[in-house]
Design an enzyme around this catalytic site. Structure first.
Site, PDB file in Angstrom:
ATOM      1  N   SER A 117       0.834  -1.205   0.000  1.00  0.00           N
ATOM      2  CA  SER A 117       0.000   0.000   0.000  1.00  0.00           C
ATOM      3  C   SER A 117       0.863   1.247   0.000  1.00  0.00           C
ATOM      4  O   SER A 117       1.916   1.305   0.650  1.00  0.00           O
ATOM      5  CB  SER A 117      -0.901   0.010   1.238  1.00  0.00           C
ATOM      6  OG  SER A 117      -1.550   1.263   1.390  1.00  0.00           O
ATOM      7  N   TYR A 141      -3.194   0.083   9.955  1.00  0.00           N
ATOM      8  CA  TYR A 141      -3.238  -0.567   8.648  1.00  0.00           C
ATOM      9  C   TYR A 141      -1.914  -0.371   7.917  1.00  0.00           C
ATOM     10  O   TYR A 141      -1.296  -1.324   7.429  1.00  0.00           O
ATOM     11  CB  TYR A 141      -4.390  -0.010   7.808  1.00  0.00           C
ATOM     12  CG  TYR A 141      -4.280  -0.370   6.342  1.00  0.00           C
ATOM     13  CD1 TYR A 141      -4.538  -1.665   5.911  1.00  0.00           C
ATOM     14  CD2 TYR A 141      -3.890   0.581   5.394  1.00  0.00           C
ATOM     15  CE1 TYR A 141      -4.414  -2.013   4.571  1.00  0.00           C
ATOM     16  CE2 TYR A 141      -3.764   0.242   4.059  1.00  0.00           C
ATOM     17  CZ  TYR A 141      -4.025  -1.054   3.651  1.00  0.00           C
ATOM     18  OH  TYR A 141      -3.889  -1.391   2.325  1.00  0.00           O
ATOM     19  N   LYS A 179     -16.965  -1.552   0.081  1.00  0.00           N
ATOM     20  CA  LYS A 179     -15.902  -0.933   0.860  1.00  0.00           C
ATOM     21  C   LYS A 179     -16.358   0.264   1.695  1.00  0.00           C
ATOM     22  O   LYS A 179     -15.606   0.774   2.530  1.00  0.00           O
ATOM     23  CB  LYS A 179     -14.744  -0.518  -0.063  1.00  0.00           C
ATOM     24  CG  LYS A 179     -14.007  -1.707  -0.666  1.00  0.00           C
ATOM     25  CD  LYS A 179     -12.905  -1.286  -1.631  1.00  0.00           C
ATOM     26  CE  LYS A 179     -11.749  -0.599  -0.932  1.00  0.00           C
ATOM     27  NZ  LYS A 179     -10.997  -1.506  -0.036  1.00  0.00           N
TER      28      LYS A 179
END
Length: 321
Positions: A117, A141, A179
């Protein structure tokens, strides 16, 4: 057999879709369907079998998983909620589970292509190059993703098969309906425009003007093209940015929605206190390493991608028909 973890999710289902478009259906999908809306992403996809991620993780940890010959693993499964601050859960799900799967692949010399990411760059104040000095996780995250990247760097010299991590920038496109708050700006703002007749954006903060925050938006079809390029070049390993290398303001991005729909206007709302210091106001991939790897398939122009995706949102609510 091709394993796609997160195969009922956003990018994972797009990978399965493209595999099907190539006539491939020997696909083993791993996911968590607690949120039953993700079942809709599997409609129309052809695959061999499905397994719940908890059962899969357990068999990976015990080294008891067996589905016959595996020629590649696309590891897209993860908790991607940047607002989830349960660090223990994030590390167990995104870090430990990924390590177990990587070890399994390394022992069997299975190519391992996984989702990292761009959140690993934090504010981006040190740049967006695939280098430790640029990395700064701002939430659990991002930290879980960064720690796995660091683990990959440690073990990669020992690997006798391909390992590639993709630092996804701001991905948008079909199959992201489930999402919610983590869905792309275009999905959220297209629906906001239909419901309210306007689009709201954050007012300026951290030196950015109203709606002037900049992101490297990349169409999901282009993401799959990048992933497949590396799959087709097993001699390549490493961690690579997966972005266009071009930044666009939120204003530019949502104006494409307004132009497509032929209605609406932008209103600015105060920047939330809860996000201050935890929000990426600017992202733009450094694509030098990707280009040096020989990637030559280009990227869809933003205006064309927004128009195509808006058409899919209009016709099918954002799903492939």
């Amino acid at each position: 057999m091709k394993i796609v973890t997160g195969g009922a999710g956003f990018i994972g289902s797009n990978i399965v879709k493209q595999l099907n478009n190539r006539g491939i259906d020997d696909i083993f999908i791993v996911d968590d369907l607690t949120d039953g809306r993700k079942c809709r992403n599997l409609q129309g996809l052809s695959f061999y079998d499905y397994m719940d991620y908890e059962d899969f993780d357990m068999q990976m940890a015990d080294d008891t998983f067996d589905c016959g010959y595996i020629d590649v693993v696309f590891h897209e499964g993860a908790c991607s909620d940047t607002m989830n601050y349960d660090g223990r859960y994030m590390m167990k799900n995104n870090y430990e589970g990924s390590k177990n799967l990587l070890r399994y692949c390394m022992q069997r010399k299975i190519p391992f292509l996984y989702a990292s990411s761009a959140s690993t760059y934090g504010s981006g104040k040190n740049g967006f190059r695939e280098e430790p000095q640029c990395e700064q996780a701002l939430n659990p995250y991002a930290y879980s993703k960064l720690q796995f990247d660091r683990f990959v760097r440690r073990v990669m010299p020992l690997a006798k098969s391909q390992i590639v991590g993709f630092r996804y920038f701001n991905v948008f496109g079909p199959q992201e309906n489930h999402k919610d708050r983590m869905a792309s700006l275009i999905f959220q703002k297209y629906n906001e425009l239909q419901e309210t007749g306007k689009i709201t954006l954050f007012a300026g903060t951290a030196g950015y003007e109203d709606g002037g925050q900049i992101r490297d938006f990349i169409y999901v079809k282009d993401v799959v093209n990048v992933v497949f390029y590396f799959w087709e070049h097993p001699e390549l390993s490493g961690i690579y940015n997966c972005g266009t290398g071009v930044g666009h303001t939120f204003n530019e991005f949502v104006q494409g929605i307004i132009d497509y729909c032929g209605k609406g206007h932008i209103e600015y709302v105060p920047f939330p206190e809860v996000l201050k210091g935890k929000y990426q106001s600017y992202t733009q991939a450094d694509t030098q390493k990707l280009m040096k790897a020989g990637y030559d398939r280009g990227f869809t122009l933003l205006g064309e991608a927004v128009k195509e995706y808006c058409s899919i949102l209009e016709k099918s609510g954002g799903y492939y028909e």
